[in-house]
Design a protein around this motif. Structure first.
Motif, mmCIF file in Angstrom:
data_model
loop_
_atom_site.group_PDB
_atom_site.id
_atom_site.type_symbol
_atom_site.label_atom_id
_atom_site.label_comp_id
_atom_site.label_asym_id
_atom_site.label_seq_id
_atom_site.Cartn_x
_atom_site.Cartn_y
_atom_site.Cartn_z
ATOM 1 N N SER A 1 5.740 4.247 12.137
ATOM 2 C CA SER A 1 4.869 3.242 11.521
ATOM 3 C C SER A 1 3.626 3.834 10.877
ATOM 4 O O SER A 1 3.045 3.241 9.976
ATOM 5 N N ASP A 2 3.201 5.005 11.389
ATOM 6 C CA ASP A 2 1.990 5.618 10.842
ATOM 7 C C ASP A 2 2.256 6.527 9.651
ATOM 8 O O ASP A 2 1.337 7.153 9.130
ATOM 9 N N PHE A 3 3.501 6.626 9.246
ATOM 10 C CA PHE A 3 3.854 7.509 8.139
ATOM 11 C C PHE A 3 4.107 6.685 6.883
ATOM 12 O O PHE A 3 4.603 5.548 6.941
ATOM 13 N N ASP A 4 3.762 7.271 5.746
ATOM 14 C CA ASP A 4 4.005 6.636 4.456
ATOM 15 C C ASP A 4 5.264 7.204 3.828
ATOM 16 O O ASP A 4 5.627 8.358 4.052
ATOM 17 N N VAL A 5 5.907 6.386 3.026
ATOM 18 C CA VAL A 5 7.055 6.878 2.275
ATOM 19 C C VAL A 5 6.539 7.815 1.198
ATOM 20 O O VAL A 5 5.694 7.434 0.384
ATOM 21 N N PRO A 6 6.985 9.059 1.149
ATOM 22 C CA PRO A 6 6.449 10.014 0.179
ATOM 23 C C PRO A 6 6.772 9.621 -1.251
ATOM 24 O O PRO A 6 7.853 9.131 -1.536
ATOM 25 N N GLY A 7 5.818 9.877 -2.106
ATOM 26 C CA GLY A 7 6.051 9.660 -3.533
ATOM 27 C C GLY A 7 5.786 8.255 -4.012
ATOM 28 O O GLY A 7 5.918 7.975 -5.182
ATOM 29 N N ARG A 8 5.407 7.325 -3.143
ATOM 30 C CA ARG A 8 5.126 5.964 -3.553
ATOM 31 C C ARG A 8 3.756 5.549 -3.041
ATOM 32 O O ARG A 8 3.398 5.806 -1.897
ATOM 33 N N GLY A 9 2.993 4.948 -3.867
ATOM 34 C CA GLY A 9 1.652 4.525 -3.491
ATOM 35 C C GLY A 9 1.393 3.118 -3.982
ATOM 36 O O GLY A 9 2.309 2.349 -4.256
ATOM 37 N N ARG A 10 0.129 2.790 -4.109
ATOM 38 C CA ARG A 10 -0.271 1.449 -4.537
ATOM 39 C C ARG A 10 -0.769 1.423 -5.972
ATOM 40 O O ARG A 10 -1.498 0.515 -6.363
ATOM 41 N N GLY A 11 -0.411 2.426 -6.726
ATOM 42 C CA GLY A 11 -0.777 2.444 -8.135
ATOM 43 C C GLY A 11 -2.234 2.791 -8.356
ATOM 44 O O GLY A 11 -2.794 3.666 -7.692
ATOM 45 N N GLU B 1 7.970 6.419 -12.628
ATOM 46 C CA GLU B 1 7.336 7.406 -11.760
ATOM 47 C C GLU B 1 8.318 7.993 -10.741
ATOM 48 O O GLU B 1 8.187 9.145 -10.330
ATOM 49 N N ARG B 2 9.314 7.227 -10.349
ATOM 50 C CA ARG B 2 10.258 7.653 -9.323
ATOM 51 C C ARG B 2 11.024 8.914 -9.722
ATOM 52 O O ARG B 2 11.463 9.672 -8.863
ATOM 53 N N THR B 3 11.172 9.105 -11.026
ATOM 54 C CA THR B 3 11.972 10.260 -11.483
ATOM 55 C C THR B 3 11.150 11.252 -12.299
ATOM 56 O O THR B 3 11.725 12.024 -13.057
ATOM 57 N N PHE B 4 9.835 11.214 -12.165
ATOM 58 C CA PHE B 4 8.998 12.136 -12.937
ATOM 59 C C PHE B 4 9.384 13.580 -12.690
ATOM 60 O O PHE B 4 9.552 14.376 -13.624
#
Length: 288
Positions: free
Chosen positions: A7-17, A281-284
């Motif tokens: 729960s304390d980890f973020d999915v890498p490569g995705r943020g809130r813009g 952004e997902r495939t940059f």
């Protein structure tokens, strides 16, 4: 079977813009500093080019449009009118162009580490603003020599024009920056838009010519163009105080509604730009 709490980890490569940019302010400052420091690296004149290039462009337009085509007839202090609109479009064009290529130009960082990719277009717009300031300084000197006196209304109009240009260039820059990584044709399309920007706003001519020679519905479309609104605010801020009252052609009727429409267009650019940017952004890393 042991379960791990993620729960304390973020999915890498995705943020809130764009929201994430506020948490990466230090890196944003570094990117801005890098952009301003490397622009004229190994150049003998250095930052002098920020003054020379716009002056030469202005002189060319003034010679052709003012003397050859006679656009200065009936328009008091045409050089200030021309230059105040010219630097506004210059700011938009540089910010828009730099933001479009920001991801491709920083491919090394994008492929190696994760960070909010929106940092690059935003930094590009800020760098364009820094390079825009010397042009404003030149304009202020000319205006002061022409009898310009600062006022809250003039300064507020100039600030509003800058904000509109910054928002429009960032929104369009995000949109085309995402496309440009996958489809490099986007950069060529942006060059066409930048070329048209000078002619699609009242820089070389007045808005009254559009009203007199084109259908009424075209004026409505023309006036909700954010660049047109920003240029008119620059004219009000810098040119209008240097001419007699009767020489100022004024704003178009219902200009406040046009301003609101232009702001709505800027918001639409920002929303659409963010959505398209996050989609690509997902495939940059793979596309670069």
């Amino acid at each position: 079977m042991t379960t791990v709490d993620l729960s304390d980890f973020d999915v890498p490569g995705r943020g809130r813009g764009i929201v994430d940019v506020f948490q990466w302010r230090y890196l944003l400052r570094l990117l801005i500093r890098k952009g301003t420091a490397t622009r004229y690296r190994n150049s003998a004149l250095g930052w002098t080019w920020s003054y020379v290039k716009p002056l030469i462009q202005f002189l060319v337009y003034w010679l052709i449009m003012g003397f050859i085509f006679g656009m200065d007839r009936g328009l008091e202090n045409y050089p200030v009118y021309l230059f105040s609109g010219f630097i506004a479009v210059n700011f938009f064009n540089e910010a828009f162009g730099n933001a479009t290529t920001a991801i491709v130009d920083n491919r090394a960082l994008v492929k190696k580490i994760y960070l909010p990719r929106e940092l690059f277009p935003i930094a590009a717009v800020w760098v364009a603003f820094v390079h825009f300031l010397p042009q404003v300084a030149i304009l202020l000197v000319v205006c002061l020599l022409s009898g310009w006196l600062p006022s809250f209304a003039a300064l507020g109009a100039a600030l509003l024009g800058m904000l509109i240009l910054g928002a429009a260039s960032l929104g369009l820059g995000l949109f085309f920056a995402g496309l440009n990584v996958r489809f490099r044709d986007a950069q060529n399309f942006v060059e066409i838009l930048r070329m048209l920007a000078t002619w699609a706003s009242p820089v070389l001519y007045t808005w009254t010519l559009v009203q007199d020679r084109l259908p009424e519905w075209f004026l409505y479309v023309y006036m909700v163009n954010p660049i047109t609104i920003a240029v008119e605010y620059f004219h009000y801020a810098f040119w209008q105080p240097t001419v007699p009252g009767e020489s100022f052609h004024g704003f178009p009727p219902h200009f406040e509604y046009y301003t609101g429409g232009a702001i709505v267009v800027c918001i639409a650019f920002l929303v659409a730009g963010q959505l398209v940017f996050r989609r690509f952004e997902r495939t940059f890393a793979q596309d670069l």
